[in-house]
Design a protein around this motif. Structure first.
Motif: not given
Length: 213
Positions: A53, A56-57, A59-61, A63-64, A116
């Motif tokens: 998780d 995943d978090e 990776s999402s950061e 993208v944001r 990041n």
């Protein structure tokens, strides 16, 4: 939930591929683990899921942040257009401050993105450590259950794998200091430009020229 936990048993197989910390319980022993032993491994599985998780978090950061950088660039371009259209001194000053704020925002977001990316690399390594810890738990459980062949596995070797991986993670996390400092300095520079723009446009909280992240 139970199905998710069963699926997690296959995750180490995937994570071990290409990993420097790839020692794992052999397939034939994994298949022979008693049901009771698998239940005992639920806590270790949950810890492993948490590590996935976190990746995943991270990776999402990224993208944001990429989306924020794109918007900040568009904002800078729009501010430049406003400067070209400005007719009076005040409008020109506001437009120039808007450009400076937008450019500082872009620089801050870029430094934040570098941090990041570095954090994602650390979380990927930490995930390998989580897999290694899970494999240690499985080996320990297999030996406890006297699964055929498990007596030939040395838990100390698996413990060493965990220790080496965790030491590397600790070193990598310490190495984030430079990126963290750069991100902080860039944010402070952007905050200063934002404050100057807000002051020129009356109020930092309500100014239509000032956009918070």
């Amino acid at each position: 939930m139970f199905m998710k936990r069963i699926v997690l048993l296959t995750l180490p197989l995937l994570a071990a591929c290409g990993s420097r910390y790839g020692m794992r319980l052999p397939d034939e022993m994994e298949k022979n683990l008693p049901y009771e032993t698998r239940i005992e491994l639920l806590e270790a599985e949950n810890a492993l899921a948490l590590a996935y998780d976190k990746v995943d978090e991270a990776s999402s950061e990224i993208v944001r942040a990429r989306d924020n950088i794109r918007r900040a660039r568009s904002r800078a371009q729009a501010a430049e257009s406003e400067l070209d259209r400005a007719e009076d001194t005040v409008s020109k000053e506001v437009a120039q401050l808007t450009i400076e704020e937008a450019e500082a925002r872009v620089e801050y977001l870029r430094s934040r993105q570098r941090l990041n990316v570095a954090k994602l690399e650390v979380e990927e390594l930490a995930k390998q450590c989580a897999v290694a810890r899970f494999e240690l738990s499985r080996v320990t459980a297999a030996r406890k259950a006297k699964v055929a062949g498990s007596e030939g596995l040395d838990p100390k070797e698996f413990e060493s794998q965990v220790s080496e991986c965790e030491a590397e993670v600790k070193e990598e996390r310490a190495g984030l200091g430079a990126n963290t400092a750069d991100e902080k300095a860039a944010r402070e520079a952007w905050e200063a430009k934002k404050a100057a723009l807000a002051k020129k446009t009356f109020d930092a909280r309500t100014s239509p020229y000032v956009e918070n992240l």
